[in-house]
Design an enzyme around this catalytic site. Structure first.
Site, PDB file in Angstrom:
ATOM      1  N   CYS A 104       0.837  -1.204   0.000  1.00 61.35           N
ATOM      2  CA  CYS A 104       0.000   0.000   0.000  1.00 61.35           C
ATOM      3  C   CYS A 104       0.868   1.248   0.000  1.00 61.35           C
ATOM      4  O   CYS A 104       0.573   2.227  -0.696  1.00 61.35           O
ATOM      5  CB  CYS A 104      -0.928  -0.008   1.209  1.00 61.35           C
ATOM      6  N   CYS A 200      -5.406  -2.362   6.192  1.00 61.47           N
ATOM      7  CA  CYS A 200      -6.027  -1.044   6.075  1.00 61.47           C
ATOM      8  C   CYS A 200      -7.341  -1.055   5.302  1.00 61.47           C
ATOM      9  O   CYS A 200      -8.251  -0.306   5.622  1.00 61.47           O
ATOM     10  CB  CYS A 200      -5.048  -0.054   5.451  1.00 61.47           C
TER      11      CYS A 200
END
Length: 377
Positions: A104, A200
């Protein structure tokens, strides 16, 4: 602080958590006025998956307003699902243990965001617990935070060199307790908000429920690696990680997941509270990725920067490593074998070494993070 930020155009990624909020405070206290951005990612069906993004955005908006800064929402939803989620599912389906948060940072926070808005800025600041330093040659290095529990250099160890050059971590010199204290003192709206946990993009979603939805189930044998006897069935190898003990659900334990046979869809387990088969001390890694440069290689006629030692095939160097997000930095030797492959030799056996994990490489003093490589079989 290790670099001059005056007259630099700064984009700050504001998540709604206390860390990035205190990062805003730190920059403003330096007399800087960053533009704040909230990156939108998340499940495709937010209501069904009970995502916390709405509350995150509310918090981020309140903090930006508190400091008189503008906040812009940048939608990276599709890029996240096309890159990070695909990476995660492909690795899990193949029997590996991926780290989506690492990807990410490379693909979204310093990648897709950069393509959409970040390229207009000199600096991209985040609330990571990490630091940077500039050496005498002008090279920028990623270095660890003074808080070993919260240090996040391992999550940043796949950044490209150009991404690291543009990065800044305003709270990296603080311990977590200091960040909380600043948030309380400055009456930030999220001063007592709990830290986010887990992957996340999942919000409050259970990871196994997520895997079951997208990969389904694929039952197979569970075999005691010591005796070769069948002790049960698993519902899919992707529901288990190497080193796992809890959640196996077999009698006569404790049992540890120690090996997977992907072709035959077999999960091998080992019995006992601390079985030797749950540990590995020597393992190869591939796709070695250096953040700034290869510290053991001569550069433009100059000596290597790591202890002035040149690493050639057949040589080895002393390092520290991490294979998961823990406070410990493990002493090890990194060998470049005769075939040009990197081999890690840990000083002590390590529990739960799994193919697909990133092995993060630090100097002997666990100060500079040199980069990372993927553990292979």
């Amino acid at each position: 602080m290790t670099e001059e930020l005056t007259d630099k155009k700064i984009a700050l990624l504001l998540s709604g958590g206390v860390d990035s909020s205190v990062a805003v405070y730190e920059l403003c206290a330096m007399g800087l006025k960053p533009d704040c951005f909230y990156i939108k990612i998340g499940p495709e069906e937010e209501e069904e998956w009970d995502c916390t993004s709405e509350e995150d955005l509310e918090m981020a908006t309140a903090v930006a307003h508190r400091f008189g800064l503008k906040l812009e929402v940048v939608d990276c939803h599709r890029e996240y699902w096309d890159n990070v989620t695909r990476y995660t599912m492909d690795k899990v389906r193949s029997g590996f243990t991926p780290n989506p948060d690492v990807m990410c940072n490379r693909m979204i926070k310093f990648g897709a965001f950069h393509e959409k808005r970040g390229h207009e800025y000199d600096i991209i600041a985040t609330g990571h617990y990490a630091q940077t330093e500039i050496d005498s040659e002008g090279r920028k290095w990623l270095v660890t935070s003074p808080d070993p529990v919260k240090d996040q250099t391992d999550f940043l160890a796949q950044l490209y060199d150009w991404q690291l050059k543009k990065s800044f971590f305003p709270i990296g010199h603080h311990q977590k307790g200091e960040v909380r204290a600043i948030a309380e003192r400055e009456h930030l709206v999220n001063a007592r908000r709990k830290d986010s946990q887990g992957i996340c993009f999942l919000g409050k979603v259970n990871y196994n429920d997520y895997l079951r939805r997208y990969l389904g189930e694929n039952p197979g044998l569970v075999i005691d690696i010591a005796t070769g006897k069948k002790i049960g069935m698993h519902k899919g190898l992707w529901f288990h990680t190497i080193g796992q003990r809890h959640g196996l659900g077999f009698g006569g334990g404790p049992w540890f997941a120690v090996k997977k046979n992907i072709k035959k869809n077999i999960l091998f387990v080992s019995n006992g509270y601390d079985p030797k088969t749950a540990y590995r001390q020597h393992f190869p890694v591939h796709d070695m990725h250096f953040l700034t440069c290869n510290p053991w290689k001569a550069e433009e006629g100059r000596q290597p920067v790591a202890g002035k030692q040149l690493l050639e095939q057949g040589d080895s160097v002393e390092v520290c490593i991490k294979i998961r997000h823990t406070p410990e930095y493990l002493p090890a030797t990194l060998e470049l074998d005769e075939g040009g492959r990197y081999i890690v030799h840990a000083r002590e056996p390590i529990h739960g070494v799994a193919p697909g994990q990133f092995c993060v490489i630090y100097d002997e003093c666990h100060h500079r993070c040199y980069g990372s490589a993927e553990i292979t079989v």
